[in-house]
Design an enzyme around this catalytic site. Structure first.
Site, mmCIF file in Angstrom:
data_model
loop_
_atom_site.group_PDB
_atom_site.id
_atom_site.type_symbol
_atom_site.label_atom_id
_atom_site.label_comp_id
_atom_site.label_asym_id
_atom_site.label_seq_id
_atom_site.Cartn_x
_atom_site.Cartn_y
_atom_site.Cartn_z
ATOM 1 N N ALA A 156 39.226 39.253 38.157
ATOM 2 C CA ALA A 156 39.322 40.708 38.282
ATOM 3 C C ALA A 156 37.972 41.284 38.692
ATOM 4 C CB ALA A 156 39.758 41.335 36.952
ATOM 5 N N TRP A 165 39.120 46.185 25.260
ATOM 6 C CA TRP A 165 37.810 45.958 24.634
ATOM 7 C C TRP A 165 37.526 44.458 24.446
ATOM 8 C CZ3 TRP A 165 36.672 49.932 20.142
ATOM 9 C CH2 TRP A 165 37.043 51.221 20.537
ATOM 10 N N THR A 210 45.102 46.009 31.609
ATOM 11 C CA THR A 210 44.172 46.736 30.727
ATOM 12 C C THR A 210 44.794 47.965 30.069
ATOM 13 O OG1 THR A 210 42.122 48.030 30.794
ATOM 14 C CG2 THR A 210 43.349 47.933 32.817
ATOM 15 N N ASP A 211 44.214 48.340 28.940
ATOM 16 C CA ASP A 211 44.572 49.597 28.277
ATOM 17 C C ASP A 211 44.176 50.806 29.133
ATOM 18 O OD1 ASP A 211 41.889 48.832 27.906
ATOM 19 O OD2 ASP A 211 41.661 50.073 26.115
ATOM 20 N N LYS A 240 43.894 48.499 38.544
ATOM 21 C CA LYS A 240 44.602 47.522 37.708
ATOM 22 C C LYS A 240 46.104 47.851 37.661
ATOM 23 C CE LYS A 240 43.142 44.562 35.465
ATOM 24 N NZ LYS A 240 42.975 43.117 35.784
ATOM 25 N N TYR A 267 39.034 52.135 38.173
ATOM 26 C CA TYR A 267 39.311 50.780 37.679
ATOM 27 C C TYR A 267 40.749 50.719 37.126
ATOM 28 C CZ TYR A 267 39.376 46.954 34.267
ATOM 29 O OH TYR A 267 39.736 45.862 33.512
ATOM 30 N N GLN A 287 34.889 35.722 31.004
ATOM 31 C CA GLN A 287 35.039 35.614 29.539
ATOM 32 C C GLN A 287 36.349 34.914 29.161
ATOM 33 O OE1 GLN A 287 33.683 39.017 27.031
ATOM 34 N NE2 GLN A 287 34.348 40.249 28.774
ATOM 35 N N ASP A 292 39.003 31.891 46.548
ATOM 36 C CA ASP A 292 38.835 33.343 46.659
ATOM 37 C C ASP A 292 40.226 33.952 46.831
ATOM 38 O OD1 ASP A 292 38.392 35.959 47.364
ATOM 39 O OD2 ASP A 292 36.836 35.524 48.853
HETATM 40 N N1 LIG Z 1 36.295 43.011 29.900
HETATM 41 C C1 LIG Z 1 37.059 43.910 29.262
HETATM 42 O O1 LIG Z 1 36.607 44.662 28.384
HETATM 43 C C2 LIG Z 1 38.532 44.001 29.605
HETATM 44 C C3 LIG Z 1 39.314 44.949 28.945
HETATM 45 C C4 LIG Z 1 40.670 45.025 29.250
HETATM 46 C C5 LIG Z 1 41.213 44.178 30.197
HETATM 47 N N2 LIG Z 1 40.436 43.274 30.827
HETATM 48 C C6 LIG Z 1 41.045 42.374 31.830
HETATM 49 O O2 LIG Z 1 41.008 41.057 31.300
HETATM 50 C C7 LIG Z 1 40.902 40.119 32.375
HETATM 51 C C8 LIG Z 1 39.755 39.163 32.101
HETATM 52 O O3 LIG Z 1 38.560 39.919 31.985
HETATM 53 P P1 LIG Z 1 37.133 39.218 31.797
HETATM 54 O O4 LIG Z 1 36.317 40.163 30.962
HETATM 55 O O5 LIG Z 1 37.313 37.802 31.378
HETATM 56 O O6 LIG Z 1 36.602 39.297 33.301
HETATM 57 P P2 LIG Z 1 35.222 38.735 33.873
HETATM 58 O O7 LIG Z 1 34.415 38.119 32.777
HETATM 59 O O8 LIG Z 1 34.634 39.831 34.686
HETATM 60 O O9 LIG Z 1 35.722 37.554 34.815
HETATM 61 C C9 LIG Z 1 36.409 37.797 36.013
HETATM 62 C C10 LIG Z 1 36.144 36.618 36.929
HETATM 63 O O10 LIG Z 1 36.872 36.832 38.138
HETATM 64 C C11 LIG Z 1 36.022 36.423 39.215
HETATM 65 N N3 LIG Z 1 36.432 36.987 40.504
HETATM 66 C C12 LIG Z 1 36.065 38.180 41.031
HETATM 67 N N4 LIG Z 1 36.590 38.313 42.268
HETATM 68 C C13 LIG Z 1 37.294 37.175 42.524
HETATM 69 C C14 LIG Z 1 38.045 36.708 43.638
HETATM 70 N N5 LIG Z 1 38.144 37.419 44.753
HETATM 71 N N6 LIG Z 1 38.627 35.490 43.561
HETATM 72 C C15 LIG Z 1 38.501 34.748 42.439
HETATM 73 N N7 LIG Z 1 37.809 35.130 41.354
HETATM 74 C C16 LIG Z 1 37.203 36.333 41.390
HETATM 75 C C17 LIG Z 1 34.666 36.927 38.766
HETATM 76 O O11 LIG Z 1 33.630 36.348 39.538
HETATM 77 P P3 LIG Z 1 32.269 37.216 39.710
HETATM 78 O O12 LIG Z 1 31.675 37.341 38.344
HETATM 79 O O13 LIG Z 1 31.472 36.349 40.640
HETATM 80 O O14 LIG Z 1 32.681 38.525 40.295
HETATM 81 C C18 LIG Z 1 34.657 36.475 37.304
HETATM 82 O O15 LIG Z 1 34.251 35.138 37.145
HETATM 83 C C19 LIG Z 1 40.748 40.954 33.643
HETATM 84 O O16 LIG Z 1 41.999 41.087 34.268
HETATM 85 C C20 LIG Z 1 40.301 42.305 33.142
HETATM 86 O O17 LIG Z 1 40.676 43.355 34.015
HETATM 87 C C21 LIG Z 1 39.101 43.158 30.552
#
Ligand SMILES: NC(=O)c1ccc[n+]([C@@H]2O[C@H](COP(=O)([O-])OP(=O)(O)OC[C@H]3O[C@@H](n4cnc5c(N)ncnc54)[C@H](OP(=O)(O)O)[C@@H]3O)[C@@H](O)[C@H]2O)c1
Length: 281
Positions: free
Chosen positions: A62, A152, A103-104, A131, A127, A12, A38
């Protein structure tokens, strides 16, 4: 000009950074996801950063499956902490700046006031724990870093709560959504702007970013149905009636004063950003 590496760029947040690239033509962006880079492979990460002369790395990669992480400790830790350590060490060696997203869920949710960056952490899910280990991997291994905790997250790219609600709103007449978890949504496009505003500063440390305002998931769902004109009644339910594998904080509002001041940011109101995202869909 800086060479900016964006990892996890098919997710995202990474996708929103791709959208912003055109506004930053002074920089050269390199977007990678697991297929190209990777992050769990330390040698590969090291040589990629050196060979491409990376000056700034924005880590959007992540393991984000919060409930699955309860059963999948090894992979969650490997991606959310081990891979982050690889990146931090490689950036340090190359003299590159590391911007990492957290993250929160590092908080237990017992606060009654928005969390500031110095509040003590105490995750109540695996999780969140993984983090937090990732945050330590950054601060233990590099000085030139920014960690931005967010909450969120949603976007027109990828899967998220907003898209799920729109889908369910078309399929069902009514649905239950938890009313006792309080926080703030974050439009990933707004977070991408915040990240880019941190690239050219010398500021380092931990920051909080979400949209402005305070709501429950129930309020969020009602607003989504309303904006999309979906005829689906949203019922307020309690978390205990919607069992999930992982515990979530009951209150995880983040205080944005520090990031607003240091990066000169106007933080958009959650409802305004939600309308922008839904219009884009
Ligand atoms: N989503 C939420 O609600 C939320 C809330 C608070 C904080 N965050 C944080 O915000 C950040 C961005 O979140 P997001 O929602 O954009 O995450 P996302 O959509 O899940 O994207 C994460 C990307 O990382 C890739 N990935 C996984 N393992 C990897 C590896 N070993 N090497 C390289 N890439 C890898 C994933 O590939 P695959 O899809 O193939 O696994 C995916 O494309 C993260 O740090 C997350 O923890 C998210």
């Amino acid at each position: 000009m800086a060479n900016i590496l964006v990892t996890g760029s098919n997710g995202q947040l990474g996708s929103e950074l791709k959208e912003l690239e055109k506004n930053f033509s002074q920089h050269n962006f390199i977007f990678t996801d697991i297929a190209e880079l990777d992050l769990t492979k330390s040698d590969v990460v090291n040589s990629f950063i050196i060979d491409n002369n990376i000056n700034v790395c924005i880590n959007c990669a992540a393991y984000t499956a919060v409930d699955k992480a309860e059963d999948d400790h090894e992979l969650a830790l490997l991606v959310n902490a081990g891979a982050v350590e690889n990146l931090a060490k490689a950036c340090k060696r190359a003299n590159a700046r590391l911007i990492h997203i957290s993250t929160d869920y590092v908080f237990d949710g017992t606060n009654h006031m928005p969390y500031v960056e110095t509040d003590s952490t105490s995750p109540n899910s695996f999780y969140g724990f993984s983090k937090l280990e990732g945050e330590k991997a950054v601060s233990d291994n590099i000085d030139d870093f920014v960690i931005i905790r967010t909450s969120w997250l949603y976007s027109s790219f990828g899967n998220n709560f907003v898209k799920t609600m729109i889908r369910l709103g078309k399929e069902r007449d009514e649905l239950g959504v938890v009313v006792d978890q309080i926080g703030t949504p974050t439009y990933a496009a707004d977070l991408a702007v915040a990240i880019m505003s941190s690239v050219d500063t010398k500021k380092t440390g931990v920051y909080h970013f979400s949209n402005q305002g305070v709501i429950s998931w129930y309020d969020f769902a009602v607003s989504i149905m309303d904006i999309c004109n979906l005829d689906c009644k949203v019922n307020a339910i309690e978390s205990k009636d919607f069992p999930a594998k992982a515990n979530r904080p009951f209150y995880s509002v983040l205080n944005k004063a520090k990031i607003s001041k240091d990066f000169k940011l106007e933080v958009p109101y959650w409802l305004d950003s939600l309308k922008v995202m839904i219009r884009k869909l």
